[in-house]
Design an enzyme around this catalytic site. Sequence first.
Site, PDB file in Angstrom:
ATOM      1  N   SER A 157       0.828  -1.211   0.000  1.00 54.00           N
ATOM      2  CA  SER A 157       0.000   0.000   0.000  1.00 54.00           C
ATOM      3  C   SER A 157       0.863   1.262   0.000  1.00 54.00           C
ATOM      4  O   SER A 157       2.024   1.241   0.408  1.00 54.00           O
ATOM      5  CB  SER A 157      -0.891   0.009   1.243  1.00 54.00           C
ATOM      6  OG  SER A 157      -1.708  -1.136   1.281  1.00 54.00           O
TER       7      SER A 157
HETATM    8  N1  SAH Z   1      -0.483  -4.104   4.095  1.00 53.16           N
HETATM    9  C1  SAH Z   1      -0.006  -4.844   2.957  1.00 53.16           C
HETATM   10  C2  SAH Z   1      -1.088  -4.844   1.907  1.00 53.16           C
HETATM   11  C3  SAH Z   1      -0.969  -5.937   0.948  1.00 53.16           C
HETATM   12  S1  SAH Z   1      -2.258  -5.999  -0.252  1.00 53.16           S
HETATM   13  C4  SAH Z   1       1.257  -4.189   2.424  1.00 53.16           C
HETATM   14  O1  SAH Z   1       1.336  -2.955   2.500  1.00 53.16           O
HETATM   15  O2  SAH Z   1       2.129  -4.886   1.910  1.00 53.16           O
HETATM   16  C5  SAH Z   1      -3.491  -6.953   0.576  1.00 53.16           C
HETATM   17  C6  SAH Z   1      -3.111  -8.347   0.962  1.00 53.16           C
HETATM   18  O3  SAH Z   1      -4.291  -8.987   1.457  1.00 53.16           O
HETATM   19  C7  SAH Z   1      -2.585  -9.210  -0.163  1.00 53.16           C
HETATM   20  O4  SAH Z   1      -1.324  -9.703   0.198  1.00 53.16           O
HETATM   21  C8  SAH Z   1      -3.614 -10.337  -0.279  1.00 53.16           C
HETATM   22  O5  SAH Z   1      -3.040 -11.580  -0.631  1.00 53.16           O
HETATM   23  C9  SAH Z   1      -4.199 -10.365   1.113  1.00 53.16           C
HETATM   24  N2  SAH Z   1      -5.533 -10.968   1.232  1.00 53.16           N
HETATM   25  C10 SAH Z   1      -6.582 -10.861   0.380  1.00 53.16           C
HETATM   26  N3  SAH Z   1      -7.633 -11.574   0.835  1.00 53.16           N
HETATM   27  C11 SAH Z   1      -7.244 -12.148   2.011  1.00 53.16           C
HETATM   28  C12 SAH Z   1      -7.868 -13.016   2.953  1.00 53.16           C
HETATM   29  N4  SAH Z   1      -9.112 -13.470   2.796  1.00 53.16           N
HETATM   30  N5  SAH Z   1      -7.156 -13.391   4.039  1.00 53.16           N
HETATM   31  C13 SAH Z   1      -5.869 -12.969   4.231  1.00 53.16           C
HETATM   32  N6  SAH Z   1      -5.228 -12.166   3.366  1.00 53.16           N
HETATM   33  C14 SAH Z   1      -5.901 -11.757   2.269  1.00 53.16           C
END
Ligand code: SAH
Length: 215
Positions: free
Chosen positions: A65
């Site tokens: 993000s």
């Molecule tokens: N805060 C993280 C955001 C990553 S994007 C950063 O800044 O790196 C969002 C993440 O949520 C992705 O890695 C995706 O794989 C995960 N995600 C999506 N659905 C999910 C679920 N049901 N349970 C756990 N993780 C999930």
Amino acid sequence: MPVDDFKHQGRRKMLVDLLMTKGIEDKKVLEAINIVPRHLFLDSAFAEFAYRDEAFPIAAGQTISHPYTVAFQTQLLDIHPNEKVLEIGTGSGYQTAVLVAIGAEVFSIERQKELFDFSKIILKKINLEPRYQTYGDGYKGLPSFAPFDKIIVTAGAPEIPKDLLQQLKIGGIMVIPVGEQSQQMIVIIRLDEDQFEKYIFGDFKFVPMLESRSK
Ligand code: SAH
């Protein structure tokens, strides 16, 4: 190679100043952004740009993000040291590190194995490990560790997952982006057993929150 250096520290300081001009004022959040080496959470091809307020691709088609989004969500959570925080979507682990740097006791779930493995290594390396990290489905939360003071979802949820509401402490806060194509940042405060207050904070764009863990 050292994990951090003056060049990156200087760029981080400038990022903190930028976030302040964008309205982030929680000192604990700004201090955490100032401490966490974001360049280590990105592919080395992007390391030069790590302290721009931009999102970048990470493994498994996901994104890290924007620093502003991380700071904004963390500020909305109003974290105090030792609070139990559930994070859905560990991703790169950057948001996790920010929460740990503030002093929260973090429990984090990621549905992509590759990201779960990567984030575990990097968080250990920089000594900002969460209390518990797992590869699983965030829709279900972590009932065995509930209730949580705070819950943060970092993927766009089509609707607010009921299981997560149930795992929030009374008086606790959940921050979750809700919507399909783009999302509104929603803050939910649990008033009692079955009453929740809801506030809306602007539009954002996240990768989708998907059901069940990937194979
Ligand atoms: N805060 C993280 C955001 C990553 S994007 C950063 O800044 O790196 C969002 C993440 O949520 C992705 O890695 C995706 O794989 C995960 N995600 C999506 N659905 C999910 C679920 N049901 N349970 C756990 N993780 C999930």
